[in-house]
Design a protein around this motif. Structure first.
Motif, mmCIF file in Angstrom:
data_model
loop_
_atom_site.group_PDB
_atom_site.id
_atom_site.type_symbol
_atom_site.label_atom_id
_atom_site.label_comp_id
_atom_site.label_asym_id
_atom_site.label_seq_id
_atom_site.Cartn_x
_atom_site.Cartn_y
_atom_site.Cartn_z
ATOM 1 N N ASP A 178 -5.569 0.370 5.866
ATOM 2 C CA ASP A 178 -6.001 0.222 4.472
ATOM 3 C C ASP A 178 -6.347 1.550 3.808
ATOM 4 O O ASP A 178 -6.930 1.573 2.726
ATOM 5 N N ILE A 179 -5.983 2.651 4.430
ATOM 6 C CA ILE A 179 -6.338 3.970 3.924
ATOM 7 C C ILE A 179 -5.711 4.245 2.553
ATOM 8 O O ILE A 179 -6.226 5.025 1.759
ATOM 9 N N GLY A 180 -4.594 3.574 2.258
ATOM 10 C CA GLY A 180 -3.909 3.766 0.981
ATOM 11 C C GLY A 180 -4.673 3.248 -0.219
ATOM 12 O O GLY A 180 -4.345 3.586 -1.367
ATOM 13 N N ASN A 181 -5.715 2.440 0.001
ATOM 14 C CA ASN A 181 -6.558 1.997 -1.112
ATOM 15 C C ASN A 181 -7.261 3.169 -1.786
ATOM 16 O O ASN A 181 -7.766 3.032 -2.906
ATOM 17 N N LEU A 182 -7.285 4.319 -1.111
ATOM 18 C CA LEU A 182 -7.824 5.528 -1.723
ATOM 19 C C LEU A 182 -7.010 5.921 -2.947
ATOM 20 O O LEU A 182 -7.556 6.411 -3.945
ATOM 21 N N LEU A 211 -1.345 2.542 20.049
ATOM 22 C CA LEU A 211 -0.725 2.741 18.737
ATOM 23 C C LEU A 211 -1.073 1.606 17.777
ATOM 24 O O LEU A 211 -1.252 1.833 16.574
ATOM 25 N N ALA A 212 -1.177 0.395 18.306
ATOM 26 C CA ALA A 212 -1.572 -0.736 17.468
ATOM 27 C C ALA A 212 -2.991 -0.557 16.947
ATOM 28 O O ALA A 212 -3.278 -0.834 15.773
ATOM 29 N N ARG A 213 -3.882 -0.081 17.802
ATOM 30 C CA ARG A 213 -5.263 0.165 17.371
ATOM 31 C C ARG A 213 -5.309 1.273 16.307
ATOM 32 O O ARG A 213 -6.062 1.185 15.329
ATOM 33 N N ILE A 214 -4.512 2.313 16.500
ATOM 34 C CA ILE A 214 -4.472 3.420 15.534
ATOM 35 C C ILE A 214 -3.942 2.931 14.190
ATOM 36 O O ILE A 214 -4.516 3.217 13.128
ATOM 37 N N ALA A 215 -2.829 2.199 14.212
ATOM 38 C CA ALA A 215 -2.240 1.679 12.968
ATOM 39 C C ALA A 215 -3.224 0.758 12.256
ATOM 40 O O ALA A 215 -3.370 0.821 11.021
ATOM 41 N N ALA A 216 -3.889 -0.086 13.012
ATOM 42 C CA ALA A 216 -4.826 -1.033 12.412
ATOM 43 C C ALA A 216 -6.039 -0.327 11.812
ATOM 44 O O ALA A 216 -6.517 -0.702 10.739
ATOM 45 N N PHE A 217 -6.531 0.693 12.481
ATOM 46 C CA PHE A 217 -7.689 1.423 11.966
ATOM 47 C C PHE A 217 -7.350 2.125 10.652
ATOM 48 O O PHE A 217 -8.191 2.243 9.764
ATOM 49 N N MET A 218 -6.091 2.557 10.494
ATOM 50 C CA MET A 218 -5.683 3.316 9.316
ATOM 51 C C MET A 218 -4.980 2.467 8.270
ATOM 52 O O MET A 218 -4.575 2.992 7.224
ATOM 53 N N GLU A 274 -14.614 -6.579 0.875
ATOM 54 C CA GLU A 274 -14.914 -5.467 1.772
ATOM 55 C C GLU A 274 -13.715 -5.047 2.609
ATOM 56 O O GLU A 274 -13.055 -5.866 3.243
ATOM 57 N N HIS A 275 -13.415 -3.740 2.572
ATOM 58 C CA HIS A 275 -12.368 -3.146 3.403
ATOM 59 C C HIS A 275 -12.941 -1.902 4.091
ATOM 60 O O HIS A 275 -12.291 -0.856 4.153
ATOM 61 N N SER A 276 -14.146 -2.035 4.606
ATOM 62 C CA SER A 276 -14.889 -0.908 5.157
ATOM 63 C C SER A 276 -14.501 -0.644 6.613
ATOM 64 O O SER A 276 -13.560 -1.223 7.153
ATOM 65 N N LEU A 277 -15.293 0.221 7.259
ATOM 66 C CA LEU A 277 -15.088 0.507 8.679
ATOM 67 C C LEU A 277 -15.260 -0.747 9.528
ATOM 68 O O LEU A 277 -14.624 -0.883 10.573
ATOM 69 N N ALA A 278 -16.098 -1.666 9.069
ATOM 70 C CA ALA A 278 -16.282 -2.922 9.813
ATOM 71 C C ALA A 278 -14.971 -3.699 9.877
ATOM 72 O O ALA A 278 -14.600 -4.228 10.934
ATOM 73 N N HIS A 279 -14.258 -3.767 8.749
ATOM 74 C CA HIS A 279 -12.992 -4.500 8.702
ATOM 75 C C HIS A 279 -11.931 -3.817 9.548
ATOM 76 O O HIS A 279 -11.298 -4.456 10.402
ATOM 77 N N VAL A 280 -11.710 -2.524 9.335
ATOM 78 C CA VAL A 280 -10.609 -1.852 10.040
ATOM 79 C C VAL A 280 -10.889 -1.760 11.540
ATOM 80 O O VAL A 280 -9.948 -1.802 12.353
ATOM 81 N N THR A 281 -12.160 -1.660 11.921
ATOM 82 C CA THR A 281 -12.485 -1.635 13.351
ATOM 83 C C THR A 281 -12.217 -2.990 13.992
ATOM 84 O O THR A 281 -11.652 -3.070 15.095
#
Length: 255
Positions: free
Chosen positions: A95-99, A86-93, A57-64
């Protein structure tokens, strides 16, 4: 958008107040990022691709969870609130490259984040810090190139839990083996005079309570009676150790 009507003469204090309002409204914040329909769509579709591959799982639960942890690490260490954001922003985004594809997802994600954050109006110096952190977070190419990257790596790699496994455990998949063996994990900065981070992992059969610290002279690093390092350590040096473990039905460590 909130507008404020100012009366003449336009004093310096009112000008500063107006500028502060403008900065607050135009600044790219963690709340804006995590509520962006575009970003949420990309994260959810990326996780759907991984789910169809049978990947963890790499869902919103993980990135949040990673976003909260990364920010908390830098906040506890006394970093500026904007760096924490900025750390929170980077962390939230992160895994976006898995798209695009699981392979090289850190680098493709960094390129996607660059486009999205630049379009949202984030200043170039902040975009650079976030993009560098995202591009440097994955195992094969991970490196703490800045404080945001360091916090992201720690937060991401410490989010290990059984609930992230979404299929029958594949014994050949290190992500499945590690995540399935862990019931809960916690990463914290110890509140004392010793300079170390402690990562506590509760596995199905045992608990590992492990820390790394500053040492000088002869040093010996032990875990469950086994010596992992023994030798001279220069003064004021730091030992960084990442331990990945799994318990079997006999309660012993496999990997």
């Amino acid at each position: 958008m909130h507008y404020t009507e100012w009366t003449l003469p336009f004093s310096e204090s009112s000008h500063q107040k107006a500028w502060n309002i403008y900065k607050t409204e135009t600044m790219v914040t963690y709340d804006k990022v995590r509520n962006s329909k575009e970003i949420l769509t990309y994260i959810q579709r990326a996780d759907l691709s991984l789910q169809r591959m049978g990947f963890t799982e790499h869902s919103l639960a993980h990135v949040t969870k990673v976003a909260v942890t990364a920010g908390d690490i830098l906040l506890a260490l006394g970093y500026d609130k904007r760096i924490v954001e900025l750390a929170r922003i980077a962390a939230f985004m992160h895994d976006i490259g898995n798209l695009v594809n699981r392979a090289d997802h850190a680098q493709s994600g960094a390129i996607m984040a660059f486009r999205l954050l630049d379009k949202m109006g984030m200043p170039a110096d902040e975009v650079a810090k976030v993009v560098s952190a995202i591009g440097s977070h994955d195992e094969d190419t991970a490196w703490p190139v800045n404080e945001v990257a360091a916090a992201l790596i720690l937060a991401d790699k410490s989010d290990v839990r059984r609930s992230r496994v979404r299929r029958a455990v594949n014994p050949n998949d290190i992500h499945d083996r590690v995540n399935y063996s862990v019931v809960s994990s916690e990463l914290k900065l110890c509140d004392n005079n010793e300079d170390y981070l402690q990562w506590a992992i509760t596995s199905y059969f045992s608990m590992i309570n492990f820390g790394t610290g500053v040492a000088a002279g002869d040093a010996e690093l032990r875990l469950d009676g086994d010596i992992f390092y023994e030798g001279k350590v220069p003064a004021n040096s730091r030992i960084h150790v990442l331990v990945t473990a799994m318990g079997n039905e006999y309660g012993t460590t496999q990997s």
